[in-house]
Scaffold this motif. Sequence first.
Motif, PDB file in Angstrom:
ATOM      1  N   PRO A 162      -7.166  -2.341 -12.026  1.00 26.46           N
ATOM      2  CA  PRO A 162      -5.895  -1.812 -12.866  1.00 26.46           C
ATOM      3  C   PRO A 162      -6.278  -2.534 -14.133  1.00 26.46           C
ATOM      4  CG  PRO A 162      -5.447  -2.987 -11.062  1.00 26.46           C
ATOM      5  CD  PRO A 162      -6.414  -3.079 -11.071  1.00 26.46           C
ATOM      6  N   ASP A 172      -6.365  -3.701  -6.067  1.00 28.92           N
ATOM      7  CA  ASP A 172      -6.221  -4.808  -6.177  1.00 28.92           C
ATOM      8  C   ASP A 172      -7.073  -5.018  -4.635  1.00 28.92           C
ATOM      9  OD1 ASP A 172      -5.932  -7.737  -6.615  1.00 28.92           O
ATOM     10  OD2 ASP A 172      -4.013  -7.319  -6.376  1.00 28.92           O
ATOM     11  N   ARG A 204      -6.597  -2.710  -1.648  1.00 29.03           N
ATOM     12  CA  ARG A 204      -5.196  -2.177  -1.190  1.00 29.03           C
ATOM     13  C   ARG A 204      -4.919  -1.298  -2.509  1.00 29.03           C
ATOM     14  NH1 ARG A 204      -3.116  -4.120   3.129  1.00 29.03           N
ATOM     15  NH2 ARG A 204      -3.742  -6.296   3.930  1.00 29.03           N
ATOM     16  N   GLN A 245      -3.234   0.413  -5.374  1.00 24.35           N
ATOM     17  CA  GLN A 245      -1.620  -0.192  -6.653  1.00 24.35           C
ATOM     18  C   GLN A 245      -1.279   0.935  -6.552  1.00 24.35           C
ATOM     19  OE1 GLN A 245      -1.478  -3.205  -6.153  1.00 24.35           O
ATOM     20  NE2 GLN A 245      -2.027  -3.432  -4.228  1.00 24.35           N
ATOM     21  N   ASP A 284       2.848   3.708 -10.411  1.00 27.75           N
ATOM     22  CA  ASP A 284       2.313   2.473  -8.940  1.00 27.75           C
ATOM     23  C   ASP A 284       3.418   2.531  -8.039  1.00 27.75           C
ATOM     24  OD1 ASP A 284       5.457   1.904 -10.658  1.00 27.75           O
ATOM     25  OD2 ASP A 284       4.271  -0.070 -11.639  1.00 27.75           O
TER      26      ASP A 284
END
Length: 141
Positions: free
Chosen positions: A14, A37, A40, A42, A72
């Motif tokens: 991110p 992240d 995973r 995001q 998101d």
Amino acid sequence: MKSIVRDAVVSAAPSTSLADIAQLMADETVGSVVIVDGERPQGIVTDRDIALATAAHGTDPESATAADVMSDDIVTVDADSGIFEVLRAMTEANVRRIPATDADGDLAGIVTFDDFVVLLGRELKLLGEVVEAEIPLYEHT
């Protein structure tokens, strides 16, 4: 669905700058980067997200990050999902790309609308060959 899941997914953190995301897209010849992240998913940043942020809103691509522009509210599918389940998820979320996750929720691949178009084209070609094999030849005059 595993036959159309691309397991080589272009991803970034991110905190990655939009300039670096754009360069990654150019280097990898893709139109989106999955933002992760750890492992995973995001969010997703598309080339359109970058264009709108920088050209339409004047965002500095060197200082803005993926987290600033990513979608998101990411929708994912299980990597073992069926084709119709994936298409339904894409339709309901109004997206052209959808990350696939494994049983632990980690990024396992991505499916794009283009993948379905290619799959459909292959299937139609095979159907055409079956039909051609069953009909008599005719001469063109």
